[in-house]
Design a protein around this motif. Structure first.
Motif, PDB file in Angstrom:
ATOM      1  N   GLY A 263       9.395  -3.349  -7.494  1.00 24.65           N
ATOM      2  CA  GLY A 263       8.085  -2.703  -7.480  1.00 24.65           C
ATOM      3  C   GLY A 263       6.958  -3.609  -7.920  1.00 24.65           C
ATOM      4  N   ARG A 264       7.279  -4.708  -8.655  1.00 30.50           N
ATOM      5  CA  ARG A 264       6.242  -5.619  -9.147  1.00 30.50           C
ATOM      6  C   ARG A 264       5.904  -6.713  -8.136  1.00 30.50           C
ATOM      7  NH1 ARG A 264       9.319  -5.777 -14.102  1.00 30.50           N
ATOM      8  NH2 ARG A 264       9.963  -7.926 -13.583  1.00 30.50           N
ATOM      9  N   GLN A 265       6.705  -6.854  -7.090  1.00 26.82           N
ATOM     10  CA  GLN A 265       6.503  -7.954  -6.148  1.00 26.82           C
ATOM     11  C   GLN A 265       5.309  -7.686  -5.225  1.00 26.82           C
ATOM     12  OE1 GLN A 265       8.428 -10.688  -6.648  1.00 26.82           O
ATOM     13  NE2 GLN A 265       9.177  -9.389  -8.310  1.00 26.82           N
ATOM     14  N   PRO A 266       4.621  -8.752  -4.800  1.00 27.73           N
ATOM     15  CA  PRO A 266       3.482  -8.566  -3.883  1.00 27.73           C
ATOM     16  C   PRO A 266       3.900  -8.272  -2.442  1.00 27.73           C
ATOM     17  CG  PRO A 266       3.815 -10.901  -4.345  1.00 27.73           C
ATOM     18  CD  PRO A 266       4.758 -10.152  -5.258  1.00 27.73           C
ATOM     19  N   TRP A 267       5.103  -8.685  -2.052  1.00 26.92           N
ATOM     20  CA  TRP A 267       5.642  -8.462  -0.707  1.00 26.92           C
ATOM     21  C   TRP A 267       4.648  -8.852   0.382  1.00 26.92           C
ATOM     22  CZ3 TRP A 267      10.401  -8.578  -1.452  1.00 26.92           C
ATOM     23  CH2 TRP A 267      11.032  -7.851  -2.468  1.00 26.92           C
ATOM     24  N   THR A 268       4.209 -10.097   0.321  1.00 26.05           N
ATOM     25  CA  THR A 268       3.286 -10.583   1.352  1.00 26.05           C
ATOM     26  C   THR A 268       3.943 -10.611   2.729  1.00 26.05           C
ATOM     27  OG1 THR A 268       3.936 -12.849   0.769  1.00 26.05           O
ATOM     28  CG2 THR A 268       1.960 -11.964  -0.277  1.00 26.05           C
ATOM     29  N   GLY A 269       5.289 -10.701   2.745  1.00 21.36           N
ATOM     30  CA  GLY A 269       6.005 -10.657   4.021  1.00 21.36           C
ATOM     31  C   GLY A 269       6.439  -9.264   4.416  1.00 21.36           C
ATOM     32  N   ASN A 270       6.031  -8.269   3.625  1.00 20.32           N
ATOM     33  CA  ASN A 270       6.255  -6.862   3.913  1.00 20.32           C
ATOM     34  C   ASN A 270       7.731  -6.497   4.018  1.00 20.32           C
ATOM     35  OD1 ASN A 270       3.457  -5.706   4.164  1.00 20.32           O
ATOM     36  ND2 ASN A 270       3.290  -7.453   5.557  1.00 20.32           N
ATOM     37  N   VAL A 271       8.059  -5.557   4.916  1.00 14.66           N
ATOM     38  CA  VAL A 271       9.415  -5.010   4.982  1.00 14.66           C
ATOM     39  C   VAL A 271      10.436  -6.098   5.314  1.00 14.66           C
ATOM     40  CG1 VAL A 271      10.911  -3.336   6.141  1.00 14.66           C
ATOM     41  CG2 VAL A 271       8.527  -2.762   5.663  1.00 14.66           C
ATOM     42  N   ARG A 272      10.046  -7.037   6.165  1.00 13.51           N
ATOM     43  CA  ARG A 272      10.983  -8.111   6.520  1.00 13.51           C
ATOM     44  C   ARG A 272      11.350  -8.934   5.292  1.00 13.51           C
ATOM     45  NH1 ARG A 272       8.161 -11.073  10.453  1.00 13.51           N
ATOM     46  NH2 ARG A 272       8.784  -9.494  11.969  1.00 13.51           N
ATOM     47  N   GLU A 273      10.379  -9.206   4.431  1.00 17.15           N
ATOM     48  CA  GLU A 273      10.661  -9.978   3.220  1.00 17.15           C
ATOM     49  C   GLU A 273      11.584  -9.203   2.279  1.00 17.15           C
ATOM     50  OE1 GLU A 273       8.320 -12.167  -0.490  1.00 17.15           O
ATOM     51  OE2 GLU A 273       7.221 -10.902   0.919  1.00 17.15           O
ATOM     52  N   LEU A 274      11.340  -7.898   2.147  1.00 20.80           N
ATOM     53  CA  LEU A 274      12.206  -7.069   1.310  1.00 20.80           C
ATOM     54  C   LEU A 274      13.631  -7.062   1.856  1.00 20.80           C
ATOM     55  CD1 LEU A 274      12.734  -4.975  -0.920  1.00 20.80           C
ATOM     56  CD2 LEU A 274      11.880  -3.209   0.642  1.00 20.80           C
ATOM     57  N   GLU A 275      13.774  -6.925   3.148  1.00 25.22           N
ATOM     58  CA  GLU A 275      15.108  -6.923   3.758  1.00 25.22           C
ATOM     59  C   GLU A 275      15.818  -8.243   3.509  1.00 25.22           C
ATOM     60  OE1 GLU A 275      17.166  -6.109   8.149  1.00 25.22           O
ATOM     61  OE2 GLU A 275      15.004  -6.434   7.973  1.00 25.22           O
TER      62      GLU A 275
ATOM     63  N   GLU B 180       0.815  -1.216   0.000  1.00 24.45           N
ATOM     64  CA  GLU B 180       0.000   0.000   0.000  1.00 24.45           C
ATOM     65  C   GLU B 180       0.849   1.267   0.000  1.00 24.45           C
ATOM     66  OE1 GLU B 180      -2.829  -0.010   3.168  1.00 24.45           O
ATOM     67  OE2 GLU B 180      -3.743  -1.920   2.574  1.00 24.45           O
ATOM     68  N   ARG B 181       2.145   1.118   0.075  1.00 22.48           N
ATOM     69  CA  ARG B 181       3.041   2.276   0.062  1.00 22.48           C
ATOM     70  C   ARG B 181       4.260   1.992  -0.813  1.00 22.48           C
ATOM     71  NH1 ARG B 181       6.634   1.404   4.861  1.00 22.48           N
ATOM     72  NH2 ARG B 181       5.866  -0.414   5.968  1.00 22.48           N
ATOM     73  N   PRO B 182       4.046   1.830  -2.102  1.00 21.65           N
ATOM     74  CA  PRO B 182       5.150   1.485  -3.009  1.00 21.65           C
ATOM     75  C   PRO B 182       6.249   2.535  -3.049  1.00 21.65           C
ATOM     76  CG  PRO B 182       3.189   2.132  -4.239  1.00 21.65           C
ATOM     77  CD  PRO B 182       2.762   1.977  -2.822  1.00 21.65           C
ATOM     78  N   GLU B 183       5.927   3.774  -2.656  1.00 17.25           N
ATOM     79  CA  GLU B 183       6.954   4.825  -2.650  1.00 17.25           C
ATOM     80  C   GLU B 183       8.096   4.498  -1.686  1.00 17.25           C
ATOM     81  OE1 GLU B 183       2.911   7.080  -2.485  1.00 17.25           O
ATOM     82  OE2 GLU B 183       3.748   5.166  -1.807  1.00 17.25           O
ATOM     83  N   ASP B 184       7.794   3.662  -0.672  1.00 15.55           N
ATOM     84  CA  ASP B 184       8.816   3.346   0.326  1.00 15.55           C
ATOM     85  C   ASP B 184       9.765   2.232  -0.125  1.00 15.55           C
ATOM     86  OD1 ASP B 184       7.841   5.216   2.105  1.00 15.55           O
ATOM     87  OD2 ASP B 184       6.476   3.801   3.081  1.00 15.55           O
ATOM     88  N   ILE B 185       9.367   1.466  -1.146  1.00 15.06           N
ATOM     89  CA  ILE B 185      10.170   0.308  -1.548  1.00 15.06           C
ATOM     90  C   ILE B 185      11.573   0.709  -2.002  1.00 15.06           C
ATOM     91  CG2 ILE B 185      10.356  -1.587  -3.210  1.00 15.06           C
ATOM     92  CD1 ILE B 185       7.314  -1.851  -3.072  1.00 15.06           C
ATOM     93  N   PRO B 186      11.747   1.682  -2.923  1.00 14.44           N
ATOM     94  CA  PRO B 186      13.103   2.039  -3.341  1.00 14.44           C
ATOM     95  C   PRO B 186      13.969   2.558  -2.192  1.00 14.44           C
ATOM     96  CG  PRO B 186      11.480   2.958  -4.854  1.00 14.44           C
ATOM     97  CD  PRO B 186      10.734   2.447  -3.673  1.00 14.44           C
ATOM     98  N   VAL B 187      13.363   3.340  -1.299  1.00 14.65           N
ATOM     99  CA  VAL B 187      14.136   3.908  -0.188  1.00 14.65           C
ATOM    100  C   VAL B 187      14.564   2.808   0.782  1.00 14.65           C
ATOM    101  CG1 VAL B 187      14.145   5.643   1.634  1.00 14.65           C
ATOM    102  CG2 VAL B 187      12.798   6.023  -0.429  1.00 14.65           C
ATOM    103  N   LEU B 188      13.628   1.914   1.125  1.00  8.26           N
ATOM    104  CA  LEU B 188      13.959   0.819   2.031  1.00  8.26           C
ATOM    105  C   LEU B 188      15.002  -0.112   1.413  1.00  8.26           C
ATOM    106  CD1 LEU B 188      10.404  -0.074   3.380  1.00  8.26           C
ATOM    107  CD2 LEU B 188      12.354   0.606   4.784  1.00  8.26           C
ATOM    108  N   ALA B 189      14.816  -0.438   0.124  1.00  5.63           N
ATOM    109  CA  ALA B 189      15.764  -1.327  -0.542  1.00  5.63           C
ATOM    110  C   ALA B 189      17.159  -0.707  -0.564  1.00  5.63           C
ATOM    111  CB  ALA B 189      15.290  -1.630  -1.959  1.00  5.63           C
ATOM    112  N   GLY B 190      17.241   0.595  -0.825  1.00  2.00           N
ATOM    113  CA  GLY B 190      18.534   1.277  -0.814  1.00  2.00           C
ATOM    114  C   GLY B 190      19.169   1.267   0.565  1.00  2.00           C
TER     115      GLY B 190
END
Length: 486
Positions: A376-388, A340-350
């Motif tokens: 940006g295309r991923q569903p990230w069902t595990g949210n920030v922890r999954e991205l990390e 729900e907040r895709p704007e945060d994905i690039p910043v968190l990933a960086g």
């Protein structure tokens, strides 16, 4: 370190001097307390050990003279007491004595006390030196302290994870504003709700530490990890013998350990229903009793709770107390899922890339455009922890100046779940290939070429994503690779 020893008992004085000498110190023995006081006023002794009962001047009187004289006031004084002198020893501590030793003196206890005094005197000496040189070095010292403070804040953000909270999206910007308000109001309970992996404990720590740090305790308790029969003792603590198997000396609970800091109750929905009224009473009365105890203990800590279950629905189902629920959510935060907040994905990933590259001594400095598109295309069902975890895995397996989509190819497994459900006949725009109703051409044709064309079209349709193309065609990724390699 020089040590002044005062004892009218000569054998005891000689024995104590010998032990201290063997420990590497410089003892100076005196039988007469008056002469010892005169010596202390002319020669600096960081530590003075004196018996309490002596003729002419007892140990308490000597202590008072030492503490009243500016030349001896900073010396540590340790008194030697007998079994009948305990009240006197306590009074000596009130008057400024550093510690006391019981007769007969144990060499190990003596060594420990002297070592603590040596450390204390080293700190006092450092403080004196700082005061003496403060005027000439104040600006330089201030700059150093500012750098150390900034470094400490950086380490704090790394250790606690509060640096992982970013606010590129409007939703997270508003949430961070609310955490600042809750940080300034420690008496307000806060309920944090959100899906697994959204960072509820990180937000709880942000409420506790704020932006400038906090040296009070942050005590976390995972309610789902505590057996129900032990939950009350874990939370409230217990007195000796409170229940079978309890510690002989008793034990403080999480309410007590939190002191004036923060008690964080994670997975609060798993708290036993029978214990919820007791927690509510603690929040209302700001006090509690240990299990089996009669002493009322004050509760000063902030309470922050978190959970990924719908507490409101549990209240309606009778699985969570309504009064406790409303008390806990005086302060309420909902952390939106990452999708729900895709704007945060690039910043968190960086942020994760920079941190993991530093930890693993890799050369990554940036994310490539194709990597950002893939993330940006991923569903990230595990949210920030999954991205990390995804960034950590990529950094572990690869290296380079930029993290690319190739380094993140394992994420195709998630992309397969995004393949659209095929439309069925009768739906608008439906298309169906029915093997039983095919009209074959009269002229011979190349089946392999037809299959190759279908495979290429599928790969093009999904922008080169082979996992999605394979799922669309109903074949394995290996079979797709084999077809393309031909």
């Amino acid at each position: 370190m020089r040590i002044l020893i005062v004892d009218d008992n000569l054998p005891s004085l000689q024995s104590l001097s010998l032990v201290l000498h063997d420990l590497g110190y410089e003892p100076t023995p005196f039988e007469d307390p008056v002469a010892a006081l005169a010596e202390a006023r002319t020669t600096w002794f960081p530590l003075i050990i004196t018996d309490i009962r002596m003729p002419g001047m007892d140990g308490l009187t000597l202590l008072s003279h030492l503490k009243e004289d500016p030349t001896t006031a900073e010396a540590d004084v340790v008194l030697i007491t007998g079994h009948g002198d305990m009240e006197t020893a306590v009074e000596a501590l009130r008057r400024g004595a550093y510690d006391y030793l019981n007769k007969p003196i144990n060499a190990r206890e003596l060594a420990a006390v002297v070592e603590r005094c040596a450390e204390h005197q080293a700190l006092l000496m450092e403080n004196r030196e700082l005061r003496e040189h403060l005027d000439e070095a104040v600006e330089e010292r201030a700059d150093t302290l500012r750098r150390e403070l900034e470094s400490a804040r950086t380490r704090l953000r790394q250790v606690t994870g509060i640096g992982d909270v970013v606010a590129a999206s409007p939703a997270m910007s508003g949430l961070l504003d609310e955490t600042r308000v809750f940080h300034d109001e420690p008496s307000v309970p806060v309920l944090i709700e959100g899906e697994t992996g959204t960072g509820k404990e990180v937000v709880a720590r942000l409420i506790h530490y704020g932006e400038s740090g906090n040296d009070t305790p942050f005590i976390a308790l995972n309610c789902a990890a505590i057996p129900h029969e032990l939950f009350e003792a874990e939370l409230f603590g217990h007195e000796p013998g409170a229940y079978t198997g309890s510690r002989a000396g008793g034990s403080p609970g999480k309410l007590e350990l939190a002191a004036e800091g923060t008690l964080f109750l994670d997975e609060v929905a798993e708290m036993p229903l029978s214990l919820q009224p007791k927690l509510l009473r603690v929040l209302e009365e700001r006090s509690f009793y240990r299990l089996g105890g009669v002493k009322r203990r004050e509760f000063k800590a902030r309470v922050v709770c978190a959970g990924n279950r719908d507490l409101a629905a549990m209240v309606e189902a009778g699985q969570f107390r309504r009064d406790l629920y409303h008390r806990l959510r005086v302060g309420h935060l909902r952390i939106p899922p990452l999708r729900e907040r895709p704007e945060d994905i690039p910043v968190l990933a960086g942020l994760f890339l920079q941190r993991e590259a530093m930890r693993k001594k890799k050369h990554f400095t940036a994310l490539s455009p194709d990597a950002l598109r893939l993330l940006g295309r991923q569903p990230w069902t595990g949210n920030v922890r999954e991205l990390e975890n995804a960034v950590e895995r990529a950094v572990l397996l690869h290296d380079g100046p930029a993290l690319t989509a190739r380094h993140l190819s394992f994420l195709d497994e998630h992309a397969m779940a995004e393949v659209p459900t095929p439309v069925t006949a009768g739906q608008p725009g439906a298309w169906r290939l029915d093997p039983d109703n095919l009209t074959l051409p009269d002229a011979p044709f190349d089946v392999e070429a037809l299959v190759d064309g279908l495979v290429r079209k599928a790969v093009e349709r999904f922008g080169g994503n082979k996992s999605r193309a394979a799922a669309y065609l109903g074949i394995s990724r290996f079979a797709l690779h084999r077809r393309l390699s031909k």
